[in-house]
Scaffold this motif. Structure first.
Motif, PDB file in Angstrom:
ATOM      1  N   ARG A  19      -1.198  34.420   9.542  1.00 47.29           N
ATOM      2  CA  ARG A  19      -1.274  34.522  11.002  1.00 47.29           C
ATOM      3  C   ARG A  19      -2.553  33.872  11.543  1.00 47.29           C
ATOM      4  N   LEU A  20      -3.663  34.015  10.816  1.00 41.33           N
ATOM      5  CA  LEU A  20      -4.919  33.419  11.279  1.00 41.33           C
ATOM      6  C   LEU A  20      -4.829  31.901  11.323  1.00 41.33           C
ATOM      7  N   ALA A  21      -4.234  31.293  10.299  1.00 38.91           N
ATOM      8  CA  ALA A  21      -4.085  29.836  10.283  1.00 38.91           C
ATOM      9  C   ALA A  21      -3.176  29.378  11.415  1.00 38.91           C
ATOM     10  N   ARG A  22      -2.106  30.141  11.661  1.00 36.08           N
ATOM     11  CA  ARG A  22      -1.192  29.776  12.746  1.00 36.08           C
ATOM     12  C   ARG A  22      -1.902  29.873  14.098  1.00 36.08           C
ATOM     13  N   LEU A  23      -2.703  30.950  14.244  1.00 36.32           N
ATOM     14  CA  LEU A  23      -3.425  31.140  15.500  1.00 36.32           C
ATOM     15  C   LEU A  23      -4.439  30.026  15.742  1.00 36.32           C
ATOM     16  N   THR A  24      -5.171  29.646  14.711  1.00 33.17           N
ATOM     17  CA  THR A  24      -6.162  28.572  14.880  1.00 33.17           C
ATOM     18  C   THR A  24      -5.494  27.239  15.194  1.00 33.17           C
ATOM     19  N   ALA A  25      -4.296  27.009  14.646  1.00 28.96           N
ATOM     20  CA  ALA A  25      -3.563  25.781  14.965  1.00 28.96           C
ATOM     21  C   ALA A  25      -3.165  25.754  16.425  1.00 28.96           C
ATOM     22  N   VAL A  26      -2.681  26.897  16.936  1.00 34.97           N
ATOM     23  CA  VAL A  26      -2.298  26.986  18.350  1.00 34.97           C
ATOM     24  C   VAL A  26      -3.524  26.799  19.248  1.00 34.97           C
ATOM     25  N   VAL A  27      -4.637  27.443  18.865  1.00 32.01           N
ATOM     26  CA  VAL A  27      -5.870  27.308  19.642  1.00 32.01           C
ATOM     27  C   VAL A  27      -6.353  25.858  19.644  1.00 32.01           C
ATOM     28  N   ALA A  28      -6.228  25.185  18.505  1.00 28.56           N
ATOM     29  CA  ALA A  28      -6.645  23.782  18.431  1.00 28.56           C
ATOM     30  C   ALA A  28      -5.804  22.918  19.362  1.00 28.56           C
ATOM     31  N   ILE A  29      -4.492  23.127  19.360  1.00 32.70           N
ATOM     32  CA  ILE A  29      -3.604  22.350  20.237  1.00 32.70           C
ATOM     33  C   ILE A  29      -3.940  22.600  21.706  1.00 32.70           C
ATOM     34  N   PHE A 341      -3.129  16.331   4.424  1.00 32.38           N
ATOM     35  CA  PHE A 341      -3.902  17.132   5.376  1.00 32.38           C
ATOM     36  C   PHE A 341      -4.380  16.307   6.573  1.00 32.38           C
ATOM     37  N   MET A 342      -4.615  15.028   6.382  1.00 33.69           N
ATOM     38  CA  MET A 342      -4.974  14.191   7.523  1.00 33.69           C
ATOM     39  C   MET A 342      -3.778  14.018   8.446  1.00 33.69           C
ATOM     40  N   ILE A 347      -1.075  15.333  13.492  1.00 31.63           N
ATOM     41  CA  ILE A 347       0.057  15.887  14.248  1.00 31.63           C
ATOM     42  C   ILE A 347      -0.432  16.921  15.255  1.00 31.63           C
ATOM     43  N   ILE A 348      -1.355  17.787  14.815  1.00 42.19           N
ATOM     44  CA  ILE A 348      -1.922  18.780  15.741  1.00 42.19           C
ATOM     45  C   ILE A 348      -2.635  18.083  16.900  1.00 42.19           C
ATOM     46  N   GLY A 349      -3.428  17.059  16.595  1.00 40.42           N
ATOM     47  CA  GLY A 349      -4.120  16.313  17.648  1.00 40.42           C
ATOM     48  C   GLY A 349      -3.169  15.610  18.584  1.00 40.42           C
ATOM     49  N   SER A 350      -2.091  15.037  18.045  1.00 43.78           N
ATOM     50  CA  SER A 350      -1.118  14.339  18.877  1.00 43.78           C
ATOM     51  C   SER A 350      -0.393  15.297  19.809  1.00 43.78           C
ATOM     52  N   LEU A 351      -0.025  16.473  19.280  1.00 43.74           N
ATOM     53  CA  LEU A 351       0.632  17.473  20.128  1.00 43.74           C
ATOM     54  C   LEU A 351      -0.293  17.907  21.263  1.00 43.74           C
ATOM     55  N   GLY A 352      -1.563  18.142  20.919  1.00 41.32           N
ATOM     56  CA  GLY A 352      -2.525  18.512  21.959  1.00 41.32           C
ATOM     57  C   GLY A 352      -2.725  17.412  22.981  1.00 41.32           C
ATOM     58  N   ALA A 353      -2.777  16.142  22.518  1.00 39.64           N
ATOM     59  CA  ALA A 353      -2.977  15.016  23.429  1.00 39.64           C
ATOM     60  C   ALA A 353      -1.793  14.864  24.380  1.00 39.64           C
ATOM     61  N   MET A 354      -0.561  14.983  23.847  1.00 42.72           N
ATOM     62  CA  MET A 354       0.624  14.845  24.703  1.00 42.72           C
ATOM     63  C   MET A 354       0.712  15.971  25.720  1.00 42.72           C
ATOM     64  N   LEU A 404     -10.851  11.957  17.513  1.00 41.04           N
ATOM     65  CA  LEU A 404     -11.665  13.128  17.177  1.00 41.04           C
ATOM     66  C   LEU A 404     -10.897  14.089  16.277  1.00 41.04           C
ATOM     67  N   SER A 405      -9.588  14.165  16.476  1.00 41.03           N
ATOM     68  CA  SER A 405      -8.772  15.018  15.599  1.00 41.03           C
ATOM     69  C   SER A 405      -8.770  14.489  14.173  1.00 41.03           C
ATOM     70  N   LEU A 406      -8.688  13.168  14.021  1.00 39.17           N
ATOM     71  CA  LEU A 406      -8.735  12.577  12.680  1.00 39.17           C
ATOM     72  C   LEU A 406     -10.083  12.832  12.012  1.00 39.17           C
ATOM     73  N   ILE A 407     -11.155  12.711  12.796  1.00 41.02           N
ATOM     74  CA  ILE A 407     -12.482  12.965  12.242  1.00 41.02           C
ATOM     75  C   ILE A 407     -12.588  14.403  11.745  1.00 41.02           C
ATOM     76  N   ALA A 408     -11.972  15.315  12.505  1.00 40.57           N
ATOM     77  CA  ALA A 408     -12.043  16.733  12.123  1.00 40.57           C
ATOM     78  C   ALA A 408     -11.294  17.039  10.839  1.00 40.57           C
ATOM     79  N   THR A 409     -10.394  16.151  10.401  1.00 39.18           N
ATOM     80  CA  THR A 409      -9.621  16.402   9.177  1.00 39.18           C
ATOM     81  C   THR A 409     -10.333  15.920   7.907  1.00 39.18           C
ATOM     82  N   ILE A 410     -11.423  15.178   8.067  1.00 41.85           N
ATOM     83  CA  ILE A 410     -12.031  14.528   6.907  1.00 41.85           C
ATOM     84  C   ILE A 410     -12.528  15.546   5.886  1.00 41.85           C
TER      85      ILE A 410
END
Length: 429
Positions: A19-29, A341-342, A347-354, A404-410
């Motif tokens: 649940r924590l990973a899912r929540l952080t993904a939603v928060v990131a988007i 993982f990149m 994908i998370i960054g793209s969803l947030g951008a759109m 910036l999303s790609l940089i965060a995945t490094i």
């Protein structure tokens, strides 16, 4: 489908994800979406303020001004205007003057600028007519122009000069169509009078009749400008016939530098030019700096939101350690593991951008429809700021978020690639 993409999508949809990973993904988007939306709105506001100021400034002033280098009046302004009008890119050229004055109305006296118009120039008169909110169809064409009677109207025989007032200036002085007012020009002739302290000199007042009310949209113009014919302006000021400036209008306002150069080379060193960009350089430089600073600050907000992607992927690496170990044991390379993982972070960054693009564009549409950003005109010169969203700004905002999303995945991707399959499988057992 490449297995890296398949695994990235599977990990995003996995019901086993904590649940924590899912929540952080939603928060990131959501964080990236809000950042992108804010960046689009900020750039649209910066564009709107700049474009509105430029439009309002150019409605009342020339694209290029031509004057004598020694500051003397242009007695041959008609001939000069004809020569300038033949230069490619010039749509019109006419003589004009600017003179300080005081206008005295029934409610108050106010500082004003006498803006002289050459009534022989159809283009110059058209600009005045386009700005009228009340008054005669040909306001400056004749001193005998008929206007509705106002509460302060005097006999027409005592009035020689028809004028058009800025809307705010008319409101402050209490003048209406048909009213008569006194104007004292800063360049007017002097009359000597005897006072208790001796002889003094005062400027001779002139009577003018209000034949029109104009709205230019820029507070500085609406609160000070008085349109008057060029012949009337010279009589009010008590100077000889002539103009102080040749006002030049262009087909392309961004061609001002080239046209100004051609004018100067054609007329010689006796004349000098100043274009609208040079005259307003401090203002537009400040607006450009504000735009860059806004872009930088909101990009930092997006970067902070993108760090949530790092947290999400670190949690996924911890959770999927056994899967990574199996992949490495089956022959998956470090590059492939990093790619999984990149791709997930992208994908998370793209969803947030759109989502951010949708949020920003909708906000701009609503803001323009209901004029959400209103300003005090006496402070900012304009009453409201439109949201002028441009396609390149939308693309820029989305691209910044994606990079910036790609940089965060490094970091988490490197951490996943360094996993040793033997240790992971041993710990799993």
């Amino acid at each position: 489908m490449p297995f890296e993409l398949f695994l990235a999508l599977r990990y995003l949809r996995s019901r086993r994800k904590r649940r924590l990973a899912r929540l952080t993904a939603v928060v990131a988007i959501l964080g990236i979406a809000i950042g992108v939306g804010a960046l689009i709105v900020a750039l649209a506001l910066a564009n709107g303020f700049r474009d509105e100021m430029r439009e309002k400034i150019l409605r009342g002033t020339a694209h290029v001004n031509v004057m004598r280098a020694d500051g003397q009046p242009l007695t041959d302004y008609s001939e000069l205007a004809t020569r300038i009008a033949k230069i490619p890119g010039v749509t019109s050229a006419s003589g004009t003057t600017y003179d300080g004055a005081v206008i005295i109305g029934p409610q108050a006296a106010a500082y004003a600028v006498l803006r002289a118009i050459d009534i022989k120039s159809i283009e110059a008169l058209t600009d005045v007519k386009r700005s009228l909110v009340a008054g005669a169809a040909d306001p400056l064409g004749s001193a005998e122009a008929q206007t509705p009677a106002g509460p302060n109207r005097k006999s027409a025989s005592s009035v020689n000069y028809p004028v058009v007032l800025g809307e705010e200036l008319a409101r402050r002085t209490g003048l209406h169509l048909g009213d008569v007012a006194e104007i004292i020009s800063a360049s007017g002739s002097l009359t000597s009078i005897k006072t208790l302290s001796g002889q003094s000199a005062i400027r001779n007042p002139r009577l003018v009749r209000v034949v029109g009310i104009a709205r230019l949209g820029l507070y500085e113009y609406d609160s000070t400008w008085i349109y008057v014919s060029l012949d009337s302006a010279t009589q009010i000021a008590g100077t000889g016939p002539g103009a102080s400036v040749i006002s030049v209008q262009l087909a392309d306002i961004y061609d001002a530098k080239r046209v100004a150069g051609e004018i100067k080379s054609g007329l010689g060193n006796e004349y000098t030019t100043i274009d609208w960009q040079e005259a307003n350089r401090p203002l537009f430089a400040a607006l450009a700096l504000e735009r860059r600073m806004g872009l930088f600050v909101i990009a930092l907000i997006i970067l902070i939101a993108a760090f949530n992607i790092t947290t999400t992927l670190i949690l996924v690496v911890v959770e999927r350690g056994r899967d990574i170990g199996i992949l490495r044991a089956m022959g998956a390379t470090s590059t492939s593991v990093m790619g999984v993982f990149m791709i997930e972070g992208a994908i998370i960054g793209s969803l947030g951008a759109m989502l951010g693009i949708l949020l920003g564009v909708v906000t701009c549409v609503i803001g323009n429809r209901y004029r959400l950003v209103s300003l005090p005109a006496d402070v900012y010169s304009i009453s409201h700021v439109p949201f002028n969203s441009q396609a390149r700004d939308v693309v820029l905002a989305a691209l910044v978020a994606f990079l910036l999303s790609l940089i965060a995945t490094i970091y988490p991707a490197l951490a996943a690639a360094r996993v040793r399959p033997v240790e992971m499988l041993r710990d799993a057992n």
